[in-house]
Design an enzyme around this catalytic site. Structure first.
Site, PDB file in Angstrom:
ATOM      1  N   ARG A 198       0.864  -1.180   0.000  1.00 30.86           N
ATOM      2  CA  ARG A 198       0.000   0.000   0.000  1.00 30.86           C
ATOM      3  C   ARG A 198       0.904   1.234   0.000  1.00 30.86           C
ATOM      4  NH1 ARG A 198       2.456   2.019   3.635  1.00 30.86           N
ATOM      5  NH2 ARG A 198       0.926   3.672   3.689  1.00 30.86           N
ATOM      6  N   GLY A 199       0.249   2.412  -0.130  1.00 27.99           N
ATOM      7  CA  GLY A 199       1.019   3.650  -0.273  1.00 27.99           C
ATOM      8  C   GLY A 199       1.150   3.956  -1.756  1.00 27.99           C
ATOM      9  N   ALA A 200       0.963   5.231  -2.106  1.00 27.73           N
ATOM     10  CA  ALA A 200       0.813   5.594  -3.524  1.00 27.73           C
ATOM     11  C   ALA A 200       1.945   5.078  -4.428  1.00 27.73           C
ATOM     12  CB  ALA A 200       0.689   7.106  -3.640  1.00 27.73           C
ATOM     13  N   ARG A 231      -7.651  -0.389  -6.514  1.00 28.11           N
ATOM     14  CA  ARG A 231      -7.786   0.741  -5.586  1.00 28.11           C
ATOM     15  C   ARG A 231      -7.943   2.017  -6.423  1.00 28.11           C
ATOM     16  NH1 ARG A 231      -4.238   1.114  -0.428  1.00 28.11           N
ATOM     17  NH2 ARG A 231      -6.129   2.225   0.207  1.00 28.11           N
ATOM     18  N   GLN A 271      -1.740   2.706  10.010  1.00 27.54           N
ATOM     19  CA  GLN A 271      -0.469   2.752   9.260  1.00 27.54           C
ATOM     20  C   GLN A 271       0.601   3.543  10.013  1.00 27.54           C
ATOM     21  OE1 GLN A 271      -3.486   3.255   7.867  1.00 27.54           O
ATOM     22  NE2 GLN A 271      -3.553   2.697   5.721  1.00 27.54           N
ATOM     23  N   ASP A 302      -1.965  10.939  -2.100  1.00 26.96           N
ATOM     24  CA  ASP A 302      -2.372   9.847  -2.998  1.00 26.96           C
ATOM     25  C   ASP A 302      -2.751  10.369  -4.366  1.00 26.96           C
ATOM     26  OD1 ASP A 302      -2.998   8.919  -0.050  1.00 26.96           O
ATOM     27  OD2 ASP A 302      -2.546   7.180  -1.299  1.00 26.96           O
ATOM     28  N   ASN A 345      -5.329  12.563   0.629  1.00 26.23           N
ATOM     29  CA  ASN A 345      -4.403  11.773   1.440  1.00 26.23           C
ATOM     30  C   ASN A 345      -5.239  11.017   2.476  1.00 26.23           C
ATOM     31  OD1 ASN A 345      -1.592  11.084   1.999  1.00 26.23           O
ATOM     32  ND2 ASN A 345      -1.905  12.097   3.962  1.00 26.23           N
ATOM     33  N   LYS A 346      -4.566  10.210   3.266  1.00 24.70           N
ATOM     34  CA  LYS A 346      -5.268   9.347   4.234  1.00 24.70           C
ATOM     35  C   LYS A 346      -6.296  10.118   5.060  1.00 24.70           C
ATOM     36  CE  LYS A 346      -4.923   5.816   4.513  1.00 24.70           C
ATOM     37  NZ  LYS A 346      -5.879   4.973   3.753  1.00 24.70           N
TER      38      LYS A 346
HETATM   39  O1  MRU Z   1      -4.466   3.323   2.205  1.00 16.81           O
HETATM   40  P1  MRU Z   1      -2.985   3.467   2.044  1.00 16.81           P
HETATM   41  O2  MRU Z   1      -2.202   2.963   3.195  1.00 16.81           O
HETATM   42  O3  MRU Z   1      -2.498   2.947   0.709  1.00 16.81           O
HETATM   43  O4  MRU Z   1      -2.861   5.026   2.013  1.00 16.81           O
HETATM   44  C1  MRU Z   1      -1.792   5.660   1.469  1.00 16.81           C
HETATM   45  C2  MRU Z   1      -1.069   6.321   2.504  1.00 16.81           C
HETATM   46  O5  MRU Z   1      -0.248   5.676   3.120  1.00 16.81           O
HETATM   47  C3  MRU Z   1      -1.267   7.680   2.828  1.00 16.81           C
HETATM   48  O6  MRU Z   1      -2.393   8.307   2.404  1.00 16.81           O
HETATM   49  C4  MRU Z   1       0.022   8.394   2.558  1.00 16.81           C
HETATM   50  O7  MRU Z   1       0.095   9.451   3.391  1.00 16.81           O
HETATM   51  C5  MRU Z   1       0.195   8.790   1.119  1.00 16.81           C
HETATM   52  S1  MRU Z   1       0.710   7.526   0.109  1.00 16.81           S
HETATM   53  C6  MRU Z   1       2.359   7.709   0.182  1.00 16.81           C
END
Ligand code: MRU
Length: 347
Positions: free
Chosen positions: A51-53, A91, A190, A231, A241-242
Protein backbone atom coordinates in the site's frame (compact mmCIF):
# COMPACT_ATOMS: atom_id res chain seq x y z
CA UNK A 1 16.40 0.77 3.17
CA UNK A 2 18.04 -1.74 5.49
CA UNK A 3 16.11 -4.27 7.53
CA UNK A 4 18.30 -6.32 9.85
CA UNK A 5 21.40 -5.28 7.87
CA UNK A 6 19.98 -6.30 4.46
CA UNK A 7 19.05 -3.74 1.82
CA UNK A 8 15.40 -4.03 0.67
CA UNK A 9 13.04 -2.32 -1.68
CA UNK A 10 9.33 -2.55 -0.94
CA UNK A 11 8.62 -4.33 -4.22
CA UNK A 12 10.67 -5.86 -7.03
CA UNK A 13 10.26 -8.24 -9.98
CA UNK A 14 12.35 -11.27 -10.91
CA UNK A 15 11.36 -13.32 -13.94
CA UNK A 16 7.55 -13.39 -13.98
CA UNK A 17 7.17 -13.05 -10.22
CA UNK A 18 6.70 -9.91 -8.15
CA UNK A 19 8.19 -9.93 -4.63
CA UNK A 20 6.93 -7.57 -1.96
CA UNK A 21 7.27 -6.88 1.74
CA UNK A 22 4.00 -8.16 3.27
CA UNK A 23 2.82 -5.02 5.05
CA UNK A 24 -0.23 -6.60 6.70
CA UNK A 25 2.12 -8.59 8.95
CA UNK A 26 4.26 -5.64 10.00
CA UNK A 27 5.40 -4.70 12.59
CA UNK A 28 4.99 -8.17 14.11
CA UNK A 29 6.77 -10.19 11.44
CA UNK A 30 8.84 -9.37 8.39
CA UNK A 31 7.97 -11.60 5.42
CA UNK A 32 8.39 -11.44 1.67
CA UNK A 33 5.25 -12.31 -0.29
CA UNK A 34 5.37 -13.58 -3.87
CA UNK A 35 2.77 -12.76 -6.52
CA UNK A 36 3.30 -15.15 -9.41
CA UNK A 37 0.58 -13.83 -11.75
CA UNK A 38 -1.01 -10.47 -12.47
CA UNK A 39 -4.15 -11.65 -10.65
CA UNK A 40 -2.09 -12.42 -7.53
CA UNK A 41 -0.55 -8.96 -7.84
CA UNK A 42 -4.06 -7.45 -7.97
CA UNK A 43 -4.94 -9.35 -4.81
CA UNK A 44 -1.82 -7.95 -3.11
CA UNK A 45 -2.89 -4.39 -3.90
CA UNK A 46 -6.56 -4.72 -2.96
CA UNK A 47 -5.84 -6.52 0.33
CA UNK A 48 -3.12 -3.96 1.10
CA UNK A 49 -0.25 -6.42 1.41
CA UNK A 50 1.33 -3.52 -0.43
CA UNK A 51 0.00 0.00 0.00
CA UNK A 52 1.02 3.65 -0.27
CA UNK A 53 0.81 5.59 -3.52
CA UNK A 54 4.31 4.97 -4.94
CA UNK A 55 4.44 1.30 -3.92
CA UNK A 56 0.98 0.73 -5.39
CA UNK A 57 2.16 2.41 -8.60
CA UNK A 58 5.26 0.22 -8.86
CA UNK A 59 3.24 -2.91 -8.10
CA UNK A 60 0.61 -1.95 -10.70
CA UNK A 61 3.38 -1.43 -13.27
CA UNK A 62 4.83 -4.86 -12.52
CA UNK A 63 1.33 -6.41 -12.64
CA UNK A 64 0.77 -4.87 -16.07
CA UNK A 65 4.12 -6.31 -17.20
CA UNK A 66 3.09 -9.72 -15.83
CA UNK A 67 -0.11 -9.49 -17.89
CA UNK A 68 1.92 -8.96 -21.08
CA UNK A 69 4.12 -11.94 -20.17
CA UNK A 70 1.07 -14.13 -19.46
CA UNK A 71 -1.05 -13.09 -22.44
CA UNK A 72 -1.77 -16.04 -24.78
CA UNK A 73 -0.96 -15.61 -28.50
CA UNK A 74 -4.54 -15.97 -29.80
CA UNK A 75 -6.23 -13.35 -27.56
CA UNK A 76 -3.19 -11.27 -26.67
CA UNK A 77 -4.66 -7.76 -26.64
CA UNK A 78 -7.99 -8.83 -25.20
CA UNK A 79 -6.18 -10.47 -22.26
CA UNK A 80 -3.96 -7.44 -21.66
CA UNK A 81 -6.90 -4.99 -21.76
CA UNK A 82 -8.90 -7.10 -19.33
CA UNK A 83 -5.86 -7.31 -17.06
CA UNK A 84 -5.51 -3.53 -17.16
CA UNK A 85 -9.16 -3.16 -16.09
CA UNK A 86 -8.58 -5.63 -13.23
CA UNK A 87 -5.45 -3.82 -12.05
CA UNK A 88 -7.14 -0.41 -12.22
CA UNK A 89 -10.11 -1.74 -10.22
CA UNK A 90 -7.96 -2.70 -7.22
CA UNK A 91 -7.79 0.74 -5.59
CA UNK A 92 -9.24 3.96 -7.01
CA UNK A 93 -7.52 6.88 -5.32
CA UNK A 94 -3.72 6.64 -5.73
CA UNK A 95 -2.86 8.41 -8.98
CA UNK A 96 0.41 6.46 -9.32
CA UNK A 97 -1.51 3.28 -10.08
CA UNK A 98 -3.09 4.74 -13.24
CA UNK A 99 0.15 6.52 -14.20
CA UNK A 100 1.93 3.14 -14.10
CA UNK A 101 -0.68 1.08 -15.98
CA UNK A 102 -0.79 3.64 -18.80
CA UNK A 103 3.01 3.78 -19.21
CA UNK A 104 3.48 0.00 -19.11
CA UNK A 105 0.49 -0.61 -21.38
CA UNK A 106 1.85 1.78 -24.02
CA UNK A 107 5.35 0.26 -23.77
CA UNK A 108 3.97 -3.28 -23.93
CA UNK A 109 2.16 -2.57 -27.18
CA UNK A 110 5.65 -2.54 -28.74
CA UNK A 111 7.03 -5.71 -27.15
CA UNK A 112 6.65 -7.73 -23.93
CA UNK A 113 10.25 -6.85 -23.07
CA UNK A 114 9.44 -3.14 -23.32
CA UNK A 115 6.63 -3.64 -20.80
CA UNK A 116 9.04 -5.21 -18.29
CA UNK A 117 11.65 -2.51 -18.88
CA UNK A 118 9.07 0.25 -18.38
CA UNK A 119 7.79 -1.31 -15.15
CA UNK A 120 11.35 -1.45 -13.85
CA UNK A 121 11.92 2.17 -14.91
CA UNK A 122 8.83 3.26 -12.95
CA UNK A 123 10.09 1.50 -9.81
CA UNK A 124 13.60 2.95 -10.17
CA UNK A 125 12.25 6.44 -10.80
CA UNK A 126 9.98 6.22 -7.76
CA UNK A 127 13.00 5.44 -5.55
CA UNK A 128 15.12 8.21 -7.12
CA UNK A 129 12.28 10.78 -6.85
CA UNK A 130 11.75 9.93 -3.20
CA UNK A 131 15.43 10.52 -2.47
CA UNK A 132 15.31 13.93 -4.16
CA UNK A 133 12.15 14.82 -2.21
CA UNK A 134 14.15 14.04 0.93
CA UNK A 135 16.92 16.41 -0.10
CA UNK A 136 14.55 19.29 -0.87
CA UNK A 137 12.48 18.63 2.25
CA UNK A 138 15.54 18.52 4.48
CA UNK A 139 16.15 22.22 3.70
CA UNK A 140 12.93 23.00 5.63
CA UNK A 141 13.94 21.11 8.76
CA UNK A 142 15.86 22.94 11.48
CA UNK A 143 17.93 21.25 14.17
CA UNK A 144 15.64 20.31 17.06
CA UNK A 145 12.42 20.29 15.00
CA UNK A 146 9.40 18.32 16.21
CA UNK A 147 7.49 17.07 13.19
CA UNK A 148 4.04 15.53 13.04
CA UNK A 149 3.10 13.08 10.27
CA UNK A 150 -0.09 11.24 9.40
CA UNK A 151 -0.40 7.68 8.08
CA UNK A 152 2.69 6.16 6.47
CA UNK A 153 4.44 7.98 3.68
CA UNK A 154 7.78 6.43 4.52
CA UNK A 155 9.78 3.99 2.43
CA UNK A 156 7.16 1.25 2.82
CA UNK A 157 4.68 3.46 0.94
CA UNK A 158 7.09 3.86 -1.98
CA UNK A 159 9.78 1.72 -3.56
CA UNK A 160 12.43 3.21 -1.26
CA UNK A 161 13.10 6.33 0.92
CA UNK A 162 9.47 7.52 1.03
CA UNK A 163 8.12 11.05 0.74
CA UNK A 164 6.98 12.58 4.05
CA UNK A 165 9.64 10.61 5.94
CA UNK A 166 12.43 10.99 3.39
CA UNK A 167 13.34 14.54 4.60
CA UNK A 168 13.30 13.23 8.17
CA UNK A 169 15.75 10.45 7.28
CA UNK A 170 18.10 12.87 5.55
CA UNK A 171 17.89 15.41 8.40
CA UNK A 172 18.62 12.66 10.93
CA UNK A 173 21.51 11.25 8.88
CA UNK A 174 23.03 14.71 8.53
CA UNK A 175 23.19 15.04 12.31
CA UNK A 176 20.11 17.20 12.97
CA UNK A 177 18.10 16.33 16.03
CA UNK A 178 14.52 15.54 14.97
CA UNK A 179 11.54 14.17 16.83
CA UNK A 180 8.46 12.74 15.11
CA UNK A 181 4.88 12.70 16.40
CA UNK A 182 3.30 9.74 14.62
CA UNK A 183 -0.49 9.90 14.19
CA UNK A 184 -1.86 6.45 14.94
CA UNK A 185 -4.07 6.62 11.78
CA UNK A 186 -7.11 4.49 12.49
CA UNK A 187 -8.63 2.32 11.30
CA UNK A 188 -5.67 0.48 9.73
CA UNK A 189 -3.09 2.17 11.96
CA UNK A 190 -0.47 2.75 9.26
CA UNK A 191 1.14 5.33 11.57
CA UNK A 192 1.26 3.20 14.71
CA UNK A 193 2.28 0.06 12.84
CA UNK A 194 4.32 1.10 9.81
CA UNK A 195 5.69 4.61 10.40
CA UNK A 196 6.65 3.73 13.97
CA UNK A 197 8.33 0.52 12.73
CA UNK A 198 10.29 2.44 10.11
CA UNK A 199 11.43 5.05 12.63
CA UNK A 200 12.43 2.33 15.09
CA UNK A 201 14.51 0.65 12.37
CA UNK A 202 16.22 3.97 11.64
CA UNK A 203 16.78 4.89 15.30
CA UNK A 204 14.79 8.14 15.01
CA UNK A 205 13.16 9.50 18.17
CA UNK A 206 9.37 9.43 17.94
CA UNK A 207 6.17 8.75 19.80
CA UNK A 208 2.76 7.52 18.62
CA UNK A 209 -0.17 9.82 19.34
CA UNK A 210 -3.91 9.10 19.14
CA UNK A 211 -5.43 10.61 16.00
CA UNK A 212 -7.41 13.07 18.07
CA UNK A 213 -4.38 14.45 19.98
CA UNK A 214 -3.03 16.66 17.17
CA UNK A 215 -4.94 19.85 18.01
CA UNK A 216 -3.93 19.69 21.66
CA UNK A 217 -0.25 19.15 20.78
CA UNK A 218 -0.25 21.95 18.23
CA UNK A 219 -1.98 24.31 20.68
CA UNK A 220 0.84 23.64 23.16
CA UNK A 221 3.51 24.62 20.62
CA UNK A 222 4.86 21.07 20.40
CA UNK A 223 4.76 20.80 16.61
CA UNK A 224 7.15 22.84 14.39
CA UNK A 225 5.88 21.49 11.10
CA UNK A 226 3.65 18.82 9.65
CA UNK A 227 4.63 16.72 6.63
CA UNK A 228 2.23 14.28 4.99
CA UNK A 229 2.20 12.27 1.76
CA UNK A 230 -0.39 12.37 -1.01
CA UNK A 231 -2.37 9.85 -3.00
CA UNK A 232 -3.55 12.24 -5.69
CA UNK A 233 -3.01 15.95 -6.23
CA UNK A 234 -5.50 17.77 -8.46
CA UNK A 235 -4.49 20.42 -10.99
CA UNK A 236 -5.38 23.19 -8.51
CA UNK A 237 -3.33 21.67 -5.65
CA UNK A 238 -6.21 20.08 -3.69
CA UNK A 239 -4.68 16.94 -2.20
CA UNK A 240 -6.18 13.56 -1.38
CA UNK A 241 -4.40 11.77 1.44
CA UNK A 242 -5.27 9.35 4.23
CA UNK A 243 -8.52 10.11 6.05
CA UNK A 244 -7.86 12.60 8.84
CA UNK A 245 -5.28 14.64 6.95
CA UNK A 246 -7.79 17.42 6.25
CA UNK A 247 -8.50 17.88 9.96
CA UNK A 248 -4.78 18.19 10.70
CA UNK A 249 -4.36 20.80 7.98
CA UNK A 250 -7.19 22.92 9.41
CA UNK A 251 -5.69 22.76 12.88
CA UNK A 252 -2.17 23.51 11.60
CA UNK A 253 -3.50 26.64 9.86
CA UNK A 254 -5.26 27.74 13.04
CA UNK A 255 -1.96 27.62 14.94
CA UNK A 256 0.26 28.98 12.12
CA UNK A 257 2.16 25.69 11.74
CA UNK A 258 3.64 24.99 8.27
CA UNK A 259 1.77 22.13 6.62
CA UNK A 260 3.73 20.43 3.81
CA UNK A 261 2.71 17.72 1.36
CA UNK A 262 5.55 15.59 -0.04
CA UNK A 263 4.86 13.80 -3.33
CA UNK A 264 6.49 12.98 -6.66
CA UNK A 265 5.05 14.48 -9.84
CA UNK A 266 3.67 11.01 -10.69
CA UNK A 267 1.03 11.68 -7.99
CA UNK A 268 -0.25 14.83 -9.73
CA UNK A 269 -3.34 14.43 -11.91
CA UNK A 270 -3.43 17.22 -14.48
CA UNK A 271 -6.76 15.88 -15.80
CA UNK A 272 -8.43 16.32 -12.44
CA UNK A 273 -9.39 20.01 -12.08
CA UNK A 274 -9.99 20.03 -8.31
CA UNK A 275 -10.37 17.81 -5.27
CA UNK A 276 -14.08 17.38 -5.95
CA UNK A 277 -13.28 15.07 -8.87
CA UNK A 278 -10.84 12.83 -6.96
CA UNK A 279 -12.37 9.36 -6.46
CA UNK A 280 -12.38 8.45 -2.78
CA UNK A 281 -12.12 4.80 -1.85
CA UNK A 282 -14.57 3.47 0.73
CA UNK A 283 -13.24 0.29 2.31
CA UNK A 284 -14.86 -2.51 4.29
CA UNK A 285 -16.57 -1.60 7.56
CA UNK A 286 -14.73 -4.53 9.12
CA UNK A 287 -11.53 -2.45 9.16
CA UNK A 288 -13.27 -0.16 11.69
CA UNK A 289 -15.23 -2.80 13.61
CA UNK A 290 -12.30 -5.19 14.15
CA UNK A 291 -8.67 -4.66 15.10
CA UNK A 292 -5.85 -7.17 14.94
CA UNK A 293 -2.57 -7.49 16.76
CA UNK A 294 -0.51 -9.88 18.84
CA UNK A 295 -1.18 -11.08 22.34
CA UNK A 296 1.48 -11.04 25.06
CA UNK A 297 2.33 -14.67 24.26
CA UNK A 298 2.78 -13.85 20.56
CA UNK A 299 -0.51 -15.07 19.05
CA UNK A 300 -1.95 -13.03 16.19
CA UNK A 301 -5.59 -12.21 16.98
CA UNK A 302 -8.41 -10.24 15.43
CA UNK A 303 -11.07 -8.90 17.79
CA UNK A 304 -14.31 -6.93 17.60
CA UNK A 305 -13.74 -3.48 19.15
CA UNK A 306 -17.16 -1.88 18.54
CA UNK A 307 -20.66 -2.42 19.82
CA UNK A 308 -21.90 -5.73 18.33
CA UNK A 309 -24.49 -5.10 15.64
CA UNK A 310 -23.43 -1.53 14.82
CA UNK A 311 -22.30 -0.69 11.32
CA UNK A 312 -19.31 1.49 10.40
CA UNK A 313 -18.43 3.85 7.57
CA UNK A 314 -14.85 3.68 6.31
CA UNK A 315 -13.78 6.34 3.80
CA UNK A 316 -10.05 5.77 3.25
CA UNK A 317 -9.07 9.28 2.12
CA UNK A 318 -10.08 12.91 2.40
CA UNK A 319 -9.19 15.97 0.36
CA UNK A 320 -7.29 18.91 1.81
CA UNK A 321 -8.06 22.10 -0.15
CA UNK A 322 -4.93 23.74 -1.56
CA UNK A 323 -5.22 26.86 0.59
CA UNK A 324 -4.40 24.85 3.72
CA UNK A 325 -1.12 23.62 2.22
CA UNK A 326 2.06 25.64 2.76
CA UNK A 327 4.00 23.91 0.00
CA UNK A 328 4.38 20.69 -1.97
CA UNK A 329 7.80 19.04 -1.84
CA UNK A 330 8.44 17.30 -5.17
CA UNK A 331 11.47 15.72 -6.82
CA UNK A 332 11.82 18.93 -8.86
CA UNK A 333 11.67 21.33 -5.93
CA UNK A 334 9.22 22.84 -3.47
CA UNK A 335 6.22 24.57 -5.02
CA UNK A 336 3.23 26.58 -3.87
CA UNK A 337 0.07 24.51 -4.30
CA UNK A 338 -1.47 26.64 -7.06
CA UNK A 339 -2.59 25.82 -10.60
CA UNK A 340 0.19 27.84 -12.28
CA UNK A 341 3.05 26.32 -10.26
CA UNK A 342 1.63 22.84 -10.86
CA UNK A 343 1.29 23.44 -14.61
CA UNK A 344 4.92 24.55 -14.74
CA UNK A 345 6.27 21.60 -12.78
CA UNK A 346 4.39 19.10 -14.95
CA UNK A 347 5.80 20.47 -18.22
O1 MRU B 1 -4.47 3.32 2.20
P1 MRU B 1 -2.99 3.47 2.04
O2 MRU B 1 -2.20 2.96 3.19
O3 MRU B 1 -2.50 2.95 0.71
O4 MRU B 1 -2.86 5.03 2.01
C1 MRU B 1 -1.79 5.66 1.47
C2 MRU B 1 -1.07 6.32 2.50
O5 MRU B 1 -0.25 5.68 3.12
C3 MRU B 1 -1.27 7.68 2.83
O6 MRU B 1 -2.39 8.31 2.40
C4 MRU B 1 0.02 8.39 2.56
O7 MRU B 1 0.09 9.45 3.39
C5 MRU B 1 0.20 8.79 1.12
S1 MRU B 1 0.71 7.53 0.11
C6 MRU B 1 2.36 7.71 0.18
Amino acid sequence: MKVGGTEYRTVWMQGNTVFLIEQNLLPFSFRIHQAATYRESCESISTMRIRGAGAIGAMAGFAMAQAFLEAPGQSYLEFVCEARRDIEATRPTARNLFYATELVYQAGLKTREQAVLMAQWIADKDAADSQKIGEFGNSLIKDGFQIETHCNAGWLAFVDFGTALSPVYIAHNSGKKVFVYVDETRPRSQGARLTAWELNQAGIAHTIIPDNAGAWLMSKGKVDMMIVGADRIAANGDTANKIGTFEKAIVAKEFGIPFYVAAPTSTFDAECPSGKEIPIEVRSQNEVLYQDGITEDGRHEKILVCSPGSTALNPAFDVTPAHYITGIITEKGIIRPGAEAIRQILT
